[in-house]
Design an enzyme around this catalytic site. Structure first.
Site, PDB file in Angstrom:
ATOM      1  CB  CYS A  80      -0.962  -0.051   1.181  1.00  0.00           C
ATOM      2  SG  CYS A  80      -2.321   1.074   0.966  1.00  0.00           S
ATOM      3  CG  HIS A 168      -3.863  -3.604   3.252  1.00  0.00           C
ATOM      4  ND1 HIS A 168      -2.817  -3.137   4.010  1.00  0.00           N
ATOM      5  CD2 HIS A 168      -4.453  -2.511   2.722  1.00  0.00           C
ATOM      6  CE1 HIS A 168      -2.783  -1.824   3.964  1.00  0.00           C
ATOM      7  NE2 HIS A 168      -3.772  -1.411   3.182  1.00  0.00           N
ATOM      8  CD  GLU A 170      -1.549  -6.150   5.531  1.00  0.00           C
ATOM      9  OE1 GLU A 170      -1.203  -6.651   4.451  1.00  0.00           O
ATOM     10  OE2 GLU A 170      -1.655  -4.928   5.693  1.00  0.00           O
ATOM     11  CB  SER A 222      -0.351 -12.717  37.765  1.00  0.00           C
ATOM     12  OG  SER A 222      -0.356 -13.285  36.458  1.00  0.00           O
ATOM     13  N   GLY A 224      -1.513 -15.984  35.667  1.00  0.00           N
ATOM     14  CA  GLY A 224      -1.886 -15.796  34.263  1.00  0.00           C
ATOM     15  C   GLY A 224      -0.908 -16.480  33.318  1.00  0.00           C
ATOM     16  CG  ASP A 226       1.185 -12.923  28.954  1.00  0.00           C
ATOM     17  OD1 ASP A 226       0.891 -13.872  28.209  1.00  0.00           O
ATOM     18  OD2 ASP A 226       0.710 -11.784  28.842  1.00  0.00           O
TER      19      ASP A 226
END
Ligand code: XMP
Length: 510
Positions: A80, A168, A170, A222, A224, A226
């Site tokens: 683009c 595009h 993607e 935590s 979680g 990650d």
């Protein structure tokens, strides 16, 4: 150790991260860098992609780079704005589009002789999104694909691995976009497709072992995804020299402290559970403003963490679960200098801790973190967990927080979450939880008139939490859960379901 990669230069497009996602899906590593902070070009860089941009190449202050540093030296693909820049800076002409060039379009003619378009169908659907269009190409450029309205949908240059596309690839609406990117990344750039979670684990653990040596690392967990995956990687590299701290802030889900601690120990992590409930409740006493509550929770966390970290003799590093979207340098399209997003995980740490930061996930997207977690054999109970905010139930109890209110909300939340799991709905929603409202309502139980609390249930579908829709849970399920909550949780006599989307609402109520 070096990693073969594709360099993506960001000119500010909303789709730049998506380009990176698609390249990674091809098992090829890539990095996004702002156009005005180009890293040194090492032999690991196999090719360069120039992103789109909200700017116009016709603007006097539009972002440009010196293209001679890449043209003819490395394979180059302009998407683009990137394509328009290639055309215009080499003597072509770019003008405002006279007809709408936004949305789905079909490629009319495709020149399959061009390596970029091998295997792309004649009428392949693509996604256009541009206000300018290439009117005239430089002499040595040739058109390799057109649509009804866009003559230069794609171009290449004879004898050079330089390409431009005005659509595009993607975006998923470009149905063969991934095949096109594969043509560029694999066939034209010659990148080997060996970027997998297994190879990531292997190289990262080796790099961590070398970097950390015999040093000690402290890390707050935590529960979680990650922080758990980051801890397991560091653990693989340095074993017991990783000191994990899991703080009970009194705002966790029912039984979460014990359950999560148990799973961490099961994984072999050296983890200390710290019961700091009372400290958090004291810090929160009387606070009703959401931001004041967030600040108080953050402040107490740092105090507790700092105190615990000081107990570890000679600790040098702080482990963090920061992931790639948090650290990608986002381009300021307004000015020459790149603005860099602050690491939200690091933001609150006091300077006096003076620890070096180690962030083994800071090149990964969320779904890649989960894949690495699976490679590390972290149980699904951790990897598949819904996101849960750092301030926990503290921002789901509207108004001031007391241990009694926490106890009520923990019960309600547990019934809701267990119900979702029991009915196979848990994995279909992105995040779910309950809010305790600061209102009471009249009800009737048996012959008694009641005047008790109202809770709101919230379940959303989402991709990344940036936007979300309320989950269309079955009515029967909502009816059963409502009954169960009112019958079993003393102090609650009314349940409502939140049917707001984000935007304009947010996921959390505070
Ligand atoms: P909102 O409410 O902004 O939430 O739509 C989007 C996502 O972020 C989480 N969230 C937080 N996470 N600290 C956190 O660690 C916070 O203060 C916080 N506030 C919201 C929220 O749970 C959702 O996943």
């Amino acid at each position: 150790m070096t990693t073969e990669q594709i360099l993506i230069l960001d000119f500010g497009s909303q789709y730049t991260q998506l380009i990176a996602r698609r390249v990674r899906e091809l098992d090829v590593y890539c990095e996004i860098h702002p156009y005005n902070h180009i890293p040194p070009i090492t032999p690991d860089i196999k090719g360069v992609i120039l992103s789109g941009s909200p700017c116009s190449v016709r603007d006097a202050d539009a972002p440009f780079i010196d293209l001679t540093q890449f043209r003819g030296k490395l394979p180059l693909l302009g998407v683009c704005y990137g394509a328009q820049m290639l055309a215009q800076r080499n003597g072509g002409e770019v003008k405002p589009s006279t007809i709408r060039e936004y949305g789905r379009a079909k490629l009319g003619t495709v020149n399959e002789d061009s390596p970029l378009l091998h295997g792309i169908d004649q009428h392949s659907q693509v996604w256009m999104s541009h206000g300018d269009t290439i009117m005239q190409l430089p002499d040595d450029f040739r058109v390799i694909a057109s649509t009804d309205t866009v003559r230069v949908a794609a171009f290449d240059i004879a004898g050079e691995a330089t390409y431009g596309i005005q659509f595009h690839p993607e975006v998923t609406h470009s149905l063969q976009g991934k095949a096109l990117l594969k043509n560029f990344v694999v066939d034209i750039c010659g990148a080997s497709q060996n970027w997998t979670s297994e190879s990531f684990v292997e190289t990262t653990v080796a790099q961590l072992a070398e970097k950390l040596g015999d040093d000690k690392v402290v890390m707050g967990l935590s529960g979680g995804v990650d922080s758990s995956v980051a801890a397991m990687l560091i653990h693989r590299a340095i074993g017991k020299n990783l000191y994990c701290i899991f703080v009970d802030n009194g705002l966790l889900r029912k039984d979460e402290f014990e359950d999560v601690l148990e799973s961490y120990r099961h994984l072999g992590l050296n983890v200390k559970g710290v019961d700091a409930k009372e400290l958090f409740y004291t810090g929160l006493a009387g606070l009703t403003d959401p931001e004041a509550k967030r600040k108080a929770i953050g402040k107490t966390f740092i105090e507790v963490f700092d105190q615990e970290a000081h107990l570890i003799e000679d600790v040098k590093w702080l482990g963090q679960g920061t992931i790639y979207p948090d650290v990608i340098e986002s381009v300021s399209v307004k000015g020459p200098s790149a603005t860099i997003k602050s690491h939200h995980n690091v933001g609150g740490l006091p300077d006096f801790m003076k620890l070096k930061v180690v962030e083994p996930l800071n090149t990964l997207f969320k779904d890649e973190v989960r894949a690495v977690g699976r490679t590390l054999e972290i149980p699904n109970a951790i990897l598949g967990r819904h996101p849960f905010p750092g301030p926990g139930l503290g921002i789901r109890i509207l108004g001031d927080i007391t241990p009694d209110k926490v106890a009520i909300l923990q019960e309600v939340d547990a019934l809701f979450i267990n119900g979702l799991k029991r009915e196979g709905l848990y994995d279909q929603v992105w995040q779910a939880g309950a809010m305790l409202l600061p209102v009471q309502s009249v009800g009737v139980m048996g012959d008694e008139r009641t005047y008790e609390r109202v809770v709101a249930l919230r379940a959303v579908t989402s991709v990344d939490g940036m936007t979300a829709d309320w989950a269309h849970l079955p009515y029967e399920f909502l009816a059963d859960i409502s009954n169960e909550i009112i019958n079993r949780v003393k102090g609650v006599n009314r349940v409502v379901y939140d049917i707001s989307s984000k935007p304009p609402a947010t996921i959390e109520w505070e």
